[in-house]
Write an enzyme that holds these catalytic residues in place. Structure first.
Site, PDB file in Angstrom:
ATOM      1  N   GLU A  46       0.775  -1.246   0.203  1.00  0.00           N
ATOM      2  CA  GLU A  46      -0.190  -0.311   0.038  1.00  0.00           C
ATOM      3  C   GLU A  46       1.163   1.672  -0.024  1.00  0.00           C
ATOM      4  OE1 GLU A  46      -3.146   1.029  -0.597  1.00  0.00           O
ATOM      5  OE2 GLU A  46      -3.554  -1.325  -0.768  1.00  0.00           O
ATOM      6  N   ASP A  62      -5.862   9.533  -8.731  1.00  0.00           N
ATOM      7  CA  ASP A  62      -6.521   8.075  -9.979  1.00  0.00           C
ATOM      8  C   ASP A  62      -8.048   7.508  -9.650  1.00  0.00           C
ATOM      9  OD1 ASP A  62      -7.478   7.394  -7.794  1.00  0.00           O
ATOM     10  OD2 ASP A  62      -6.255   5.323  -6.621  1.00  0.00           O
ATOM     11  N   THR A  67      -6.850   9.285  -1.391  1.00  0.00           N
ATOM     12  CA  THR A  67      -6.403   7.985  -0.686  1.00  0.00           C
ATOM     13  C   THR A  67      -6.305   7.740   0.409  1.00  0.00           C
ATOM     14  OG1 THR A  67      -6.227   7.065  -2.898  1.00  0.00           O
ATOM     15  CG2 THR A  67      -5.380   5.795  -1.158  1.00  0.00           C
TER      16      THR A  67
END
Length: 184
Positions: A46, A62, A67
């Protein structure tokens, strides 16, 4: 990290993946050391480091919004909303609570937009200093990702190392021809 680097990392990690995979059944679970190693491996995939990054938060552009956290929770998929909802129910005065309406809307629309989230990444980082917030992230990670993956691997009768290899190849790809051979 380049796809071929991820594949190489998964291959090098195989010995300790096998170690915790042997005890990874829904009935037995993992002992604390095995789970620590599993979490370190997940964190490498990750965040590029074995240290869990509870305070990580950014728009990586993305298409999934911001995120954040140890499992890469995103504002577009609803898992960041799940974390914030649980935390806000325990700590209503949290600086993250004010983002609940926007997070709900973004998750419902599966929107990668970040409008209305000014200051969210900073609030997430601040909340990550709270052990309660870290525990909530652990719980959501377990419920949404770790435990289902362990059950699936167990019921499929496939070693977890094989699942890691397959996932890396499918998700990250490999620019080299016949990339599957690199696992042999």
């Amino acid at each position: 990290m380049e796809p071929h680097e991820v594949v190489a990392l998964a291959t090098r990690a195989q010995p300790f993946i096998r170690m915790f995979a042997q005890a990874a059944t829904p009935s037995s679970g993992l002992n604390p050391e095995q789970r620590h190693r599993a979490d370190a491996l997940i964190s490498i995939f990750e965040n590029g480091t074995p240290k869990i990054q509870y305070g990580y938060a950014e728009n990586i552009r993305d298409g999934r919004g911001i995120t954040a956290g140890r499992a890469g929770f995103t504002t577009a998929t609803g898992d960041a909303l799940e974390v914030v909802q649980r935390y806000a129910s325990l700590k209503p005065q949290s600086p993250l609570a004010k983002y609940l309406p926007v997070l709900t809307k973004l998750a419902q629309q599966k929107s990668g937009l970040t409008s209305g989230l000014a200051g969210f990444a900073s609030a997430w980082k601040k909340a990550a200093q709270d052990p309660t917030f870290r525990t909530v992230q652990d719980q959501v990670t377990n419920e949404l990702y770790f435990d289902p993956a362990m059950r699936k691997a167990f019921h499929a009768g496939q070693p977890i190392s094989g699942r890691v290899k397959a996932k890396v190849t499918v998700s990250g790809g490999d620019s080299r021809r016949n990339s599957a051979r690199s696992f042999n």
